[in-house]
Design an enzyme around this catalytic site. Structure first.
Site, PDB file in Angstrom:
ATOM      1  N   LYS A 150      -4.318  -1.709   5.968  1.00  0.00           N
ATOM      2  CA  LYS A 150      -3.513  -1.261   7.116  1.00  0.00           C
ATOM      3  C   LYS A 150      -4.237  -1.541   8.431  1.00  0.00           C
ATOM      4  O   LYS A 150      -3.632  -1.969   9.405  1.00  0.00           O
ATOM      5  CB  LYS A 150      -3.210   0.238   6.997  1.00  0.00           C
ATOM      6  N   ASP A 193       0.833  -1.204   0.000  1.00  0.00           N
ATOM      7  CA  ASP A 193       0.000   0.000   0.000  1.00  0.00           C
ATOM      8  C   ASP A 193       0.863   1.247   0.000  1.00  0.00           C
ATOM      9  O   ASP A 193       0.549   2.232  -0.670  1.00  0.00           O
ATOM     10  CB  ASP A 193      -0.941   0.014   1.213  1.00  0.00           C
ATOM     11  N   SER A 228      -6.850   0.346   0.546  1.00  0.00           N
ATOM     12  CA  SER A 228      -5.681   0.979   1.170  1.00  0.00           C
ATOM     13  C   SER A 228      -5.903   1.124   2.681  1.00  0.00           C
ATOM     14  O   SER A 228      -5.070   0.722   3.497  1.00  0.00           O
ATOM     15  CB  SER A 228      -5.464   2.350   0.516  1.00  0.00           C
TER      16      SER A 228
HETATM   17  N1  URA Z   1      -6.157   7.151   3.264  1.00  0.00           N
HETATM   18  C1  URA Z   1      -5.479   6.014   2.985  1.00  0.00           C
HETATM   19  O1  URA Z   1      -4.832   5.439   3.859  1.00  0.00           O
HETATM   20  N2  URA Z   1      -5.541   5.545   1.724  1.00  0.00           N
HETATM   21  C2  URA Z   1      -6.234   6.133   0.743  1.00  0.00           C
HETATM   22  O2  URA Z   1      -6.238   5.645  -0.367  1.00  0.00           O
HETATM   23  C3  URA Z   1      -6.924   7.323   1.038  1.00  0.00           C
HETATM   24  C4  URA Z   1      -6.858   7.808   2.322  1.00  0.00           C
END
Ligand code: URA
Length: 435
Positions: free
Chosen positions: A188, A162, A184
């Site tokens: 995480k 990512d 994304s």
């Molecule tokens: N925040 C993120 O972590 N990823 C994105 O794609 C957009 C906002």
């Protein structure tokens, strides 16, 4: 056999990618074997032709397993994480984490730094003298045991795919796609190891979701991804047309978070904190319903137990807890200036992105990841949307260490405020809850 050109071709012609193609792509990006021009071509094809739910789930799973996944099993209880899609004046984590922890929900959280006009929790916490955001795994566990909560910086190795994709998306106009955003964020969050996640999905001019519908679609997709991964996920859709609370800028926001935990915070800040922490308490199974969760959250706030958690949290991470009683211990800005109203009436709009930009120009935010920031720079909004204002009265106070930056910030802040003759209808703060 994975073939990148064929993968780009598949998406370019609007077809669904196979699991092998998505996983091959993510491992190639992680290893560095796919050149940036091919990755960018695929990202653009995804933006133009979209991804199905199935493709989005596989992409999330592949990115989540591209690096280290946190094991929080040494911490007893149901761990609950919270994430905001990013806003201006959004110091909510510093309030909801102590409230939820005071209700018995362990919080073991990783947060990010700010970029552009949105702030980051890690930068805000660093404005507390001595506070450490990098802890060893042992120190992290000890902090959760001692204080009931810990917040640390994201380790380099969480979802590295990512990290690489986001850096490319940022410079190829491919950030704004619902599947890329949802995968994304969720890769995480899922790699961070908590059992449940409460998402604060912002909508309005200070968010990348300009409309409520866009925020609801993103919230629904992230809830589905989380549920599919076996986690309890709730998305709360909230307003980000005007900044949240009154403080924008790192140490100013920490002071406002402390004020809120003392029961003296702005009404919108307290309300959002109670809604989110109520859901965290419910998701952490410390309440049988979100309503009971909220009642417990309110009790933790009013009794001062949440403030005690904050004190122990600051202490456990090496910070000086005396800041809670003495705000003069924060670094003080050298200069300040007042933004005065040019005419009387009602504040009808405060563009959140404009105030975010003004704060960034004062020194509180970064344009690139490497920029240094001034932890005491920022803006205190004295008037919010709906407030009456007389000509010449102060709308806001701006702080900086630099004369030039102060002048630039004043110009931006003035442009962000709109004063009209009639009191405006105010938009509701909490728009929708998606389970
Ligand atoms: N925040 C993120 O972590 N990823 C994105 O794609 C957009 C906002």
């Amino acid at each position: 056999m994975f073939d990148m050109i064929e993968t780009i071709e598949t998406k370019k012609t609007g077809q669904e990618l196979s699991e092998e193609q998505i996983r091959g792509f993510v491992s190639g990006v992680t290893e560095g074997s796919i050149p940036d021009y091919q990755t960018s071509a695929l990202l653009m094809a995804i933006c133009l032709n979209g991804m199905t739910r199935r493709e989005t789930f596989i992409l999330t799973d592949a990115m989540l397993h591209s690096g280290q996944t946190m094991d929080l099993s040494d911490i007893k209880g149901i761990k609950v994480d919270k994430h905001s899609t990013g806003g201006v004046g959004d110091k909510t984590s510093l309030i909801v984490a102590p409230i939820a922890a005071a209700c018995g929900v362990p919080i073991a959280k990783m947060s990010g730094r700010g970029l552009g006009f949105t702030g980051g929790t890690i930068d805000k916490m660093e404005s507390i003298p001595g506070f450490r955001v990098q802890l060893s795994p042992e120190e992290f566990l000890h902090a959760v045991e001692y204080a009931g909560m810990s917040i640390v910086g994201q380790t380099q190795n969480v979802a590295p795919a990512d990290k690489k994709l986001y850096a490319l998306r940022d410079v190829t106009a491919t950030v704004n796609n619902i599947s890329l955003i949802a995968s994304s964020i969720m890769s995480k969050k899922l790699a961070s190891g908590s059992d449940a996640i409460v998402l604060d999905v912002k909508c309005g001019q200070g968010s990348f979701n300009k409309t409520q519908q866009a925020a609801e679609d993103l919230g629904r997709l992230m809830v589905d991804i989380g549920t599919d991964a076996g986690k309890k996920v709730v998305a709360v859709i909230t307003d980000m047309n005007q900044p949240l609370g009154c403080a924008v800028g790192n140490s100013l926001e920490v002071m406002e978070a402390i004020d809120t935990l003392k029961g003296k915070g702005p009404a919108d800040m307290e309300e959002l904190a109670l809604v989110l922490s109520g859901w965290m308490v419910y998701c952490g199974k410390r309440a049988d319903s979100p309503e009971e969760g909220r009642a417990k959250a309110e009790d933790a706030l009013r009794s001062g137990r949440a403030l005690d958690v904050l004190r122990r949290f600051i202490e456990a991470q090496g910070g000086d807890p005396a800041v809670i009683e003495n705000y003069a211990l924060f670094k003080q800005p050298l200069l300040k200036a007042e933004l005065k109203a040019e005419k009387g009436g009602f504040v009808t709009d405060i563009a959140a992105d404009g105030i975010g930009l003004a704060s960034q120009h004062l020194g509180a935010g970064r344009k690139t990841k490497e920029d240094p920031i001034d932890l005491s720079a920022g803006i205190l909004l004295l008037k919010k949307v709906g407030d009456r204002i007389e000509e010449g009265e102060s709308l806001a106070i701006l702080y900086s260490d630099c004369e030039e930056k102060l002048a630039e910030g004043l110009k931006e802040a003035a442009a962000a405020y709109t004063v009209g003759a009639e009191a405006p209808e105010t938009a509701p703060l909490i728009r929708e809850i998606i389970e």
